[in-house]
Scaffold this motif. Structure first.
Motif, mmCIF file in Angstrom:
data_model
loop_
_atom_site.group_PDB
_atom_site.id
_atom_site.type_symbol
_atom_site.label_atom_id
_atom_site.label_comp_id
_atom_site.label_asym_id
_atom_site.label_seq_id
_atom_site.Cartn_x
_atom_site.Cartn_y
_atom_site.Cartn_z
ATOM 1 N N GLN A 152 30.990 46.420 30.054
ATOM 2 C CA GLN A 152 31.344 45.447 31.082
ATOM 3 C C GLN A 152 32.345 46.074 32.056
ATOM 4 O OE1 GLN A 152 34.138 42.056 30.083
ATOM 5 N NE2 GLN A 152 32.221 40.912 30.090
ATOM 6 N N VAL A 153 32.154 45.796 33.329
ATOM 7 C CA VAL A 153 33.179 46.111 34.325
ATOM 8 C C VAL A 153 34.079 44.895 34.451
ATOM 9 C CG1 VAL A 153 33.641 46.528 36.774
ATOM 10 C CG2 VAL A 153 31.789 47.755 35.629
ATOM 11 N N TYR A 154 35.371 45.120 34.301
ATOM 12 C CA TYR A 154 36.372 44.064 34.427
ATOM 13 C C TYR A 154 37.157 44.348 35.701
ATOM 14 C CZ TYR A 154 40.330 41.051 33.006
ATOM 15 O OH TYR A 154 41.299 40.092 32.934
ATOM 16 N N HIS A 155 37.319 43.341 36.549
ATOM 17 C CA HIS A 155 37.996 43.570 37.830
ATOM 18 C C HIS A 155 39.020 42.466 38.077
ATOM 19 C CE1 HIS A 155 37.832 45.828 41.701
ATOM 20 N NE2 HIS A 155 38.566 44.786 42.066
ATOM 21 N N MET A 156 40.185 42.886 38.574
ATOM 22 C CA MET A 156 41.204 41.918 38.969
ATOM 23 C C MET A 156 41.692 42.265 40.361
ATOM 24 S SD MET A 156 44.402 43.538 39.106
ATOM 25 C CE MET A 156 45.595 42.296 38.697
ATOM 26 N N VAL A 157 41.979 41.222 41.149
ATOM 27 C CA VAL A 157 42.467 41.439 42.510
ATOM 28 C C VAL A 157 43.469 40.349 42.870
ATOM 29 C CG1 VAL A 157 40.513 40.159 43.512
ATOM 30 C CG2 VAL A 157 41.794 41.775 44.921
ATOM 31 N N ARG A 158 44.545 40.736 43.533
ATOM 32 C CA ARG A 158 45.535 39.792 44.056
ATOM 33 C C ARG A 158 45.334 39.672 45.565
ATOM 34 N NH1 ARG A 158 49.716 39.445 40.065
ATOM 35 N NH2 ARG A 158 49.608 41.212 38.627
ATOM 36 N N TYR A 159 45.520 38.470 46.091
ATOM 37 C CA TYR A 159 45.418 38.287 47.533
ATOM 38 C C TYR A 159 46.206 37.048 47.935
ATOM 39 C CZ TYR A 159 41.506 35.473 45.744
ATOM 40 O OH TYR A 159 40.726 34.614 45.003
ATOM 41 N N GLU A 202 46.758 33.553 50.493
ATOM 42 C CA GLU A 202 45.943 32.379 50.796
ATOM 43 C C GLU A 202 44.930 32.631 51.904
ATOM 44 O OE1 GLU A 202 45.819 27.897 50.248
ATOM 45 O OE2 GLU A 202 47.726 28.886 49.965
ATOM 46 N N GLN A 203 45.332 33.349 52.951
ATOM 47 C CA GLN A 203 44.425 33.539 54.081
ATOM 48 C C GLN A 203 43.255 34.466 53.741
ATOM 49 O OE1 GLN A 203 47.634 34.401 53.962
ATOM 50 N NE2 GLN A 203 48.142 36.114 55.312
ATOM 51 N N HIS A 204 43.373 35.201 52.638
ATOM 52 C CA HIS A 204 42.285 36.078 52.220
ATOM 53 C C HIS A 204 41.562 35.540 50.978
ATOM 54 C CE1 HIS A 204 45.003 38.959 54.416
ATOM 55 N NE2 HIS A 204 43.861 39.112 55.047
ATOM 56 N N ARG A 205 41.761 34.282 50.711
ATOM 57 C CA ARG A 205 41.152 33.651 49.536
ATOM 58 C C ARG A 205 39.633 33.809 49.579
ATOM 59 N NH1 ARG A 205 42.995 27.604 48.366
ATOM 60 N NH2 ARG A 205 42.442 27.468 50.570
ATOM 61 N N ALA A 206 39.031 34.213 48.445
ATOM 62 C CA ALA A 206 37.609 34.558 48.487
ATOM 63 C C ALA A 206 36.754 33.823 47.446
ATOM 64 C CB ALA A 206 37.445 36.062 48.296
ATOM 65 N N ARG A 207 37.166 33.811 46.184
ATOM 66 C CA ARG A 207 36.343 33.291 45.086
ATOM 67 C C ARG A 207 35.022 34.072 44.996
ATOM 68 N NH1 ARG A 207 37.882 28.592 42.583
ATOM 69 N NH2 ARG A 207 39.533 27.371 43.579
ATOM 70 N N PHE A 208 35.114 35.293 44.521
ATOM 71 C CA PHE A 208 33.937 36.145 44.393
ATOM 72 C C PHE A 208 32.992 35.583 43.336
ATOM 73 C CE2 PHE A 208 37.230 39.023 46.028
ATOM 74 C CZ PHE A 208 36.584 39.459 47.167
ATOM 75 N N ARG A 246 41.660 32.548 37.303
ATOM 76 C CA ARG A 246 42.152 32.507 38.682
ATOM 77 C C ARG A 246 43.500 31.788 38.634
ATOM 78 N NH1 ARG A 246 41.896 29.378 43.423
ATOM 79 N NH2 ARG A 246 41.690 30.629 45.310
ATOM 80 N N TYR A 247 44.532 32.500 39.059
ATOM 81 C CA TYR A 247 45.883 31.975 38.910
ATOM 82 C C TYR A 247 46.592 31.965 40.260
ATOM 83 C CZ TYR A 247 44.591 33.453 34.226
ATOM 84 O OH TYR A 247 43.915 33.644 33.052
ATOM 85 N N ARG A 248 47.355 30.913 40.498
ATOM 86 C CA ARG A 248 48.148 30.830 41.719
ATOM 87 C C ARG A 248 49.581 31.216 41.413
ATOM 88 N NH1 ARG A 248 49.005 25.290 45.040
ATOM 89 N NH2 ARG A 248 50.607 25.004 43.441
ATOM 90 N N THR A 272 40.386 37.214 38.333
ATOM 91 C CA THR A 272 39.794 38.182 37.410
ATOM 92 C C THR A 272 38.376 37.766 37.071
ATOM 93 O OG1 THR A 272 40.730 37.005 35.494
ATOM 94 C CG2 THR A 272 42.004 38.842 36.394
ATOM 95 N N PHE A 273 37.483 38.743 36.986
ATOM 96 C CA PHE A 273 36.074 38.488 36.685
ATOM 97 C C PHE A 273 35.459 39.755 36.117
ATOM 98 C CE2 PHE A 273 37.031 38.883 41.225
ATOM 99 C CZ PHE A 273 36.527 40.146 41.491
#
Length: 215
Positions: A95-102, A104-110, A131-133, A147-148
């Motif tokens: 599995q590929v595990y990926h995490m990204v911080r961004y 509000e203006q770059h909010r994506a929900r991949f 998904r954490y705020r 994270t996904f």
């Protein structure tokens, strides 16, 4: 906010522009640090989680290479491999595990990922993990950590690992896609792919497992 993303995008551009052989020109520092890593170094850094109460051993390359940003050395963008080894059969899921911080203006929900294979790109849904705020600030908005993961076939990984050449800038690419239309290109150096396979093979051999290939 996207240092790893920038490093890998630069590597993709360099790989596309350069011949297959290693270039005589020096690599930018961050790119050079990543592509100087060998499969054995990634395998040695692999984290193995296993004890007598677990039926599956988990191996990851999380500690293999990370970009730390700012004075607090925060990891804002990271991808790594996880392998789940059945301790009875040796069958392994990758599995590929990926995490990204961004912000509000770059909010994506991949939601979807496209990744390269020898037969052309494959598209699969992402597995949401969390998904954490975080903190919120005026004008910038709130910070988010998303994270996904997505599964990758072992046969494909072995094909990609075989492309490793010392000093060569090459990337196995994948594209994260969001419902908003936002896209994000990411990738892995062949050395990291080879490294997770070496770590899994060592674990299987040490525990007398045959390691039947599975998704």
């Amino acid at each position: 906010m996207r240092a790893r993303h920038i490093v890998l995008r630069l590597a993709v551009l360099m790989a596309a522009a350069a011949p297959a052989s290693a270039s005589a020109d020096p690599l930018p520092h961050q790119v050079g640090a990543l592509f100087a890593m060998t499969p054995d170094q990634f395998a040695a850094a692999a984290d193995v989680k296993d004890d007598a109460l677990e039926t599956v051993a988990t191996i990851s390359t999380m500690r293999g290479w990370q970009q730390h940003d700012g004075l607090l050395r925060i990891v804002n963008d990271d991808g790594f491999f996880r392998a789940f080894v059945d301790k009875t059969s040796g069958e392994t899921r990758f599995q590929v595990y990926h995490m990204v911080r961004y912000t509000e203006q770059h909010r994506a929900r991949f939601e979807v990922v496209n990744y390269e294979t020898p037969d052309g790109p494959v598209s699969v849904p992402l597995i949401p993990i969390g998904r954490y705020r975080g903190s919120c600030r005026v004008y910038v908005g709130c910070a988010y950590l998303e994270t996904f993961a997505f599964p990758v076939d072992e046969t494909l990984l072995r094909t990609l690992a075989a492309k490793y050449l010392p000093g060569r800038v090459a990337v196995w690419k994948y594209r994260l896609k969001a419902k908003t239309g936002a896209e994000r290109d990411e990738g892995f150096a062949p050395a990291e792919i080879a490294g997770i396979l070496i770590a899994v093979d060592h674990y299987r051999a040490a525990h007398g497992l045959t390691g039947a290939q599975t998704r």
